[in-house]
Enzyme design. Sequence first.
Site, short mmCIF file in Angstrom:
data_model
loop_
_atom_site.label_atom_id
_atom_site.label_comp_id
_atom_site.label_asym_id
_atom_site.label_seq_id
_atom_site.Cartn_x
_atom_site.Cartn_y
_atom_site.Cartn_z
N ALA A 8 0.80 -1.23 0.00
CA ALA A 8 0.00 0.00 0.00
C ALA A 8 0.83 1.28 0.00
O ALA A 8 0.28 2.37 -0.12
CB ALA A 8 -0.94 0.01 1.21
N GLN A 78 -6.07 -0.16 2.52
CA GLN A 78 -5.64 0.63 3.68
C GLN A 78 -5.93 2.09 3.34
O GLN A 78 -5.23 2.69 2.54
CB GLN A 78 -4.16 0.41 3.98
CG GLN A 78 -3.69 1.08 5.26
CD GLN A 78 -2.20 0.92 5.50
OE1 GLN A 78 -1.43 0.65 4.57
NE2 GLN A 78 -1.76 1.10 6.74
N THR A 84 2.63 -0.32 9.24
CA THR A 84 2.52 -1.71 8.82
C THR A 84 1.57 -2.51 9.71
O THR A 84 0.86 -3.41 9.21
CB THR A 84 3.91 -2.37 8.83
OG1 THR A 84 4.58 -2.07 10.07
CG2 THR A 84 4.76 -1.85 7.67
N HIS A 321 19.82 7.01 -30.86
CA HIS A 321 20.89 7.46 -31.74
C HIS A 321 22.12 7.89 -30.95
O HIS A 321 22.04 8.80 -30.13
CB HIS A 321 20.44 8.66 -32.60
CG HIS A 321 19.16 8.46 -33.33
ND1 HIS A 321 19.06 7.67 -34.47
CD2 HIS A 321 17.92 8.92 -33.08
CE1 HIS A 321 17.81 7.69 -34.89
NE2 HIS A 321 17.10 8.42 -34.07
#
Length: 406
Positions: A8, A78, A84, A321
């Site tokens: 998330a 979330q 976490t 190039h």
Amino acid sequence: MQTVVLAAGKGTRMRPLTDRRPKPMVPVANRPLVAHTVDAAVEAGASWIFLVVGYEAEPIREYFGETYAGVPITYVRQTERLGTADAVRAASASLDDAPFVVLNGDALFDQDGLDELFDGGPAIASVRVDDPTQYGVLDVDDDTVTGIVEKPADPPSNLINAGAYHFPAAAREWLDVPKSERGEHELTDVVEHTIDRVDVRPVPLSRWLDVGRPWELLEANEWKIAELADRNGSSTDNTSAESFDGTVSDDATIRGPVVVESGATVREGVAIEGPALIRSGATVGPNAYIRGTTLVGQDASVGHAVEVKNSVLMAGAAVNHLSYVGDSILGRDVNFGAGSVVANLRHDDDPVELTVKGERVSTGRRKFGVVLGDDAKTGIDTNLNAGVTLSTGATTKPGESVTRDR
């Protein structure tokens, strides 16, 4: 095993590469970063994947769908990025009353170690590092984790938390932890609660990578492209066009492990020294040189008299190039004007520095080039200094020497 994968985050340390995509979807070899985590989980025995999403969630949903590799996927949003532990708490209502695994979706784990983590818990994946002071460090006694200390000045060991956990079912009730000093609900506090209540064993990983900053994305590709090419690529000094799924000119020279996907084209006069991955729709040549561990992404192009070394060219990037790109990451649809050159080495031989969240940070790499956000464009004959970042959509004028970010 029910498995929660955390995906998330905004990936602010990876900017500008995450301006338009979630960090879990940055490319690592032939698939997004988080797909490596999910694939490893499935191989280890995941029976249901709970993907916690937030920022720019739609690309994740589109990639994985409702099932992935035969395993059902449940998406959990979330709504606010509050840490976490909050992310796992968001998923907890969907979990059965059984043990579960939690994996950071922005890390790479060696398969054998992850297999062992899934085999038995409670457990926490661990890895030994030279400098543990920037990580959560494990205190271990008699093969049992007795504590975890965040970024200690005097670490109790060099064994760090690798962001993969096997929790007991009861841990669903331990997710409501207070905010830390940085204002987030931390999963490491849940780990502490677990350590206080049950025996937690450390599971050693032989290889692990936390992919948070651009040079770590380069390292992730070095790992996974070499692994993929060794498994599926050409053999050493194999120049037979029939050895590749894509179209390879008989006049091309390919040495080492190289994968050319179906729909990719390698033209005459090209030399490729693997490991390298040329993705579907990409074009290389004529008369181009690719070496080091290099990803040429889907529909990207490397043209005449161009050398690309140890770099990641994302989908649609064009270096067509008389240019040189070394140890660099080019975002989607970047365009290099003819004669654009990247510097990738400091004269004093110190590690190249890159700007991360407004501060210059050592990459730890003697050779590192540039990072260009999506749709950045250089004018002809542009020189880009080592450690320069061009933001999403940035441009340079013809003949410029760029020594500062823009």
